[in-house]
Motif scaffolding. Structure first.
Motif, mmCIF file in Angstrom:
data_model
loop_
_atom_site.group_PDB
_atom_site.id
_atom_site.type_symbol
_atom_site.label_atom_id
_atom_site.label_comp_id
_atom_site.label_asym_id
_atom_site.label_seq_id
_atom_site.Cartn_x
_atom_site.Cartn_y
_atom_site.Cartn_z
ATOM 1 N N PHE A 63 -11.681 -14.588 -3.339
ATOM 2 C CA PHE A 63 -11.160 -13.213 -3.358
ATOM 3 C C PHE A 63 -12.226 -12.272 -3.603
ATOM 4 N N GLU A 64 -12.452 -11.350 -2.522
ATOM 5 C CA GLU A 64 -13.341 -10.189 -2.924
ATOM 6 C C GLU A 64 -12.706 -9.145 -3.861
ATOM 7 N N GLY A 65 -13.702 -8.578 -4.617
ATOM 8 C CA GLY A 65 -13.257 -7.262 -5.202
ATOM 9 C C GLY A 65 -12.991 -5.913 -4.531
ATOM 10 N N GLY A 66 -13.255 -4.803 -5.235
ATOM 11 C CA GLY A 66 -13.055 -3.564 -4.621
ATOM 12 C C GLY A 66 -12.087 -2.825 -5.360
ATOM 13 N N GLY A 67 -11.780 -2.945 -6.688
ATOM 14 C CA GLY A 67 -11.056 -1.855 -7.451
ATOM 15 C C GLY A 67 -9.668 -1.871 -6.980
ATOM 16 N N MET A 68 -9.131 -0.782 -6.911
ATOM 17 C CA MET A 68 -7.736 -0.616 -6.545
ATOM 18 C C MET A 68 -7.387 -0.931 -4.979
ATOM 19 N N ARG A 69 -8.309 -1.266 -4.267
ATOM 20 C CA ARG A 69 -8.124 -1.839 -2.783
ATOM 21 C C ARG A 69 -7.507 -3.005 -2.857
ATOM 22 N N ALA A 70 -7.547 -3.836 -4.011
ATOM 23 C CA ALA A 70 -6.783 -5.082 -4.455
ATOM 24 C C ALA A 70 -5.250 -4.762 -4.269
ATOM 25 N N ALA A 71 -4.775 -3.628 -4.229
ATOM 26 C CA ALA A 71 -3.280 -3.351 -3.812
ATOM 27 C C ALA A 71 -3.009 -3.917 -2.624
ATOM 28 N N LYS A 84 1.900 -8.244 -7.670
ATOM 29 C CA LYS A 84 1.842 -6.966 -7.248
ATOM 30 C C LYS A 84 1.713 -5.854 -7.995
ATOM 31 N N ALA A 85 2.485 -5.741 -9.265
ATOM 32 C CA ALA A 85 2.559 -4.899 -10.373
ATOM 33 C C ALA A 85 1.133 -4.595 -10.737
ATOM 34 N N ALA A 86 0.318 -5.535 -11.163
ATOM 35 C CA ALA A 86 -1.145 -5.275 -11.549
ATOM 36 C C ALA A 86 -2.091 -4.301 -11.079
ATOM 37 N N ILE A 139 -7.018 3.378 1.021
ATOM 38 C CA ILE A 139 -7.421 3.859 -0.078
ATOM 39 C C ILE A 139 -8.888 3.425 -0.628
ATOM 40 N N GLY A 140 -9.375 4.065 -1.650
ATOM 41 C CA GLY A 140 -10.470 3.663 -2.392
ATOM 42 C C GLY A 140 -10.501 2.794 -3.546
ATOM 43 N N ASN A 141 -11.365 2.560 -4.061
ATOM 44 C CA ASN A 141 -11.641 1.549 -5.250
ATOM 45 C C ASN A 141 -10.927 2.371 -6.467
ATOM 46 N N GLY A 142 -10.953 3.628 -6.531
ATOM 47 C CA GLY A 142 -10.404 4.391 -7.771
ATOM 48 C C GLY A 142 -9.132 5.113 -7.536
ATOM 49 N N GLU A 143 -8.369 4.514 -6.421
ATOM 50 C CA GLU A 143 -7.006 4.905 -6.294
ATOM 51 C C GLU A 143 -6.181 5.023 -7.498
ATOM 52 N N ARG A 144 -5.364 6.164 -7.687
ATOM 53 C CA ARG A 144 -4.429 6.045 -8.683
ATOM 54 C C ARG A 144 -2.896 6.405 -8.493
ATOM 55 N N SER A 145 -2.847 6.952 -7.311
ATOM 56 C CA SER A 145 -1.457 7.357 -6.723
ATOM 57 C C SER A 145 -0.549 5.813 -6.397
ATOM 58 N N VAL A 146 0.317 5.845 -7.378
ATOM 59 C CA VAL A 146 1.346 4.633 -7.240
ATOM 60 C C VAL A 146 2.071 4.723 -5.887
ATOM 61 N N PRO A 147 2.528 5.688 -5.284
ATOM 62 C CA PRO A 147 3.027 5.431 -3.880
ATOM 63 C C PRO A 147 1.992 5.191 -2.632
ATOM 64 N N ARG A 148 0.783 5.615 -3.047
ATOM 65 C CA ARG A 148 -0.198 5.079 -2.089
ATOM 66 C C ARG A 148 -0.674 3.670 -2.163
ATOM 67 N N LEU A 149 -0.773 3.231 -3.533
ATOM 68 C CA LEU A 149 -0.978 1.788 -4.026
ATOM 69 C C LEU A 149 0.310 0.713 -3.298
ATOM 70 N N LEU A 150 1.563 1.346 -3.500
ATOM 71 C CA LEU A 150 2.555 0.262 -2.986
ATOM 72 C C LEU A 150 2.546 0.471 -1.355
ATOM 73 N N ALA A 151 2.160 1.709 -0.878
ATOM 74 C CA ALA A 151 1.959 1.610 0.484
ATOM 75 C C ALA A 151 0.995 0.721 1.169
ATOM 76 N N ALA A 152 -0.121 0.574 0.337
ATOM 77 C CA ALA A 152 -1.128 -0.208 0.805
ATOM 78 C C ALA A 152 -0.633 -1.655 0.648
ATOM 79 N N HIS A 153 -0.024 -2.174 -0.622
ATOM 80 C CA HIS A 153 0.478 -3.450 -0.658
ATOM 81 C C HIS A 153 1.593 -3.641 0.611
ATOM 82 N N GLU A 154 2.343 -2.544 0.905
ATOM 83 C CA GLU A 154 3.186 -3.202 1.959
ATOM 84 C C GLU A 154 2.596 -3.436 3.293
ATOM 85 N N ARG A 155 1.507 -2.673 3.521
ATOM 86 C CA ARG A 155 0.722 -2.795 4.739
ATOM 87 C C ARG A 155 0.188 -4.185 4.683
#
Length: 305
Positions: free
Chosen positions: A24-32, A73-75, A270-286
């Motif tokens: 697993f590569e890192g990438g901060g919040m891109r892990a969503a 998912k939640a983390a 999204i970037g590695n510092g993304e904090r928007s929960v809706p955007r993070l959830l959308a990334a997870h769905e993709r």
């Protein structure tokens, strides 16, 4: 999908992809986005004998090894909305823009926001590798199962591997200070750890699109001043772009030769510092959608029915 914290498989899984290392590569919040791969691997019952993570990839590693789809998912999605997650106030107080003590240590404990099932983690048959950068001399330091003797020992090593310089304070383990494993030898993708463990086939989860390439930082002078007491950190930050690009090129060559399967995000919005929960959830769905489409190819590569 489990709806309660800490839900996991009732019995330790059995390895069914015995000659392939999961990375697993890192990438901060891109892990969503890439946490969706964890969810699909657990659901599909695909079990590797070795898992390596760096930085945010350690979060995916821990959640995969504890077989916890809810936490995976939640983390990296809804947890970003926690008021203690980190901000400029915690940064000024010296806790970091991302409050890593809270994110990795406190919340992993029983009864907290993201409890980690250490028993499930310990019972998983896979070997594990987490990598961090030692600030004193720039050494690449890896920890395996022998170092992860309890919950806090796991959490603090994931924390150390994920500690981004400047915006997060170094993490101390056994008298040494560590920062993000992305500064290490391969630029943040632990293909070297998997090779040293004896593997020649790899399932690699990346967090940037296929055409992505890093460029040299434009603030080298600032980095050398800021890290004047730990020049190895400055050197690694300045040179990381080259090592990272070289590792990616190597991975694409391995993909072409059939030695690696690369999960590469189709779109990383999204970037590695993304904090928007809706955007993070959308990334997870993709990520879930892409993982579902690719699952038959995963099975073919791994030889898993």
């Amino acid at each position: 999908m489990p709806s309660t914290p800490g839900a996991h498989s009732p019995a330790p899984p059995r390895v069914n992809a015995p000659d392939v290392a999961l990375i697993f590569e890192g990438g901060g919040m891109r892990a969503a986005y890439t946490s969706a791969v964890v969810v699909r691997l657990i659901e599909a019952g695909i079990v590797f004998p070795f898992v390596a993570g760096i930085s945010a990839g350690c979060t995916n590693t821990v959640n995969y090894l504890s077989s916890d789809r809810w936490r995976a998912k939640a983390a990296v999605t809804t947890f970003a909305g926690d008021p203690q997650f980190g901000n400029w106030r915690t940064f000024v107080r010296g806790q970091g823009l991302f409050n890593s003590d809270y994110i990795y240590l406190r919340t992993s404990r029983p009864g907290e926001a993201l409890p980690l099932d250490y028993e499930a983690f310990a019972a998983h048959p896979a070997d594990v590798s987490m990598t961090a950068f030692r600030t004193r001399d720039g050494a690449t330091v890896r920890w395996g199962r022998s170092a992860m003797t309890d919950l806090d020992a796991v959490s603090v090593r994931a924390q150390a591997s994920s500690t981004m310089p400047v915006i997060m304070p170094p993490v101390e383990i056994d008298g040494e200070q560590y920062v993000d494993g992305a500064l290490c030898t391969t630029g943040g993708i632990a293909i070297d750890a998997a090779r040293e463990a004896g593997f020649r086939r790899f399932f690699v989860v990346l967090t940037q699109e296929r055409g992505y390439r890093k460029t040299p930082p434009g603030h080298a002078r600032f980095l050398r001043r800021y890290f004047r007491r730990t020049p190895a950190v400055a050197d690694a930050l300045i040179d990381r772009w080259s090592r990272y690009n070289s590792t990616r090129e190597e991975l694409f060559d391995l993909e072409s030769s059939g030695e690696a399967y690369l999960f590469v995000p189709e779109t990383m919005a999204i970037g590695n510092g993304e904090r928007s929960v809706p955007r993070l959830l959308a990334a997870h769905e993709r990520g879930l959608n892409q993982s579902t489409r690719e699952l038959p190819r995963w099975r073919d590569f791994l030889g898993v029915s």
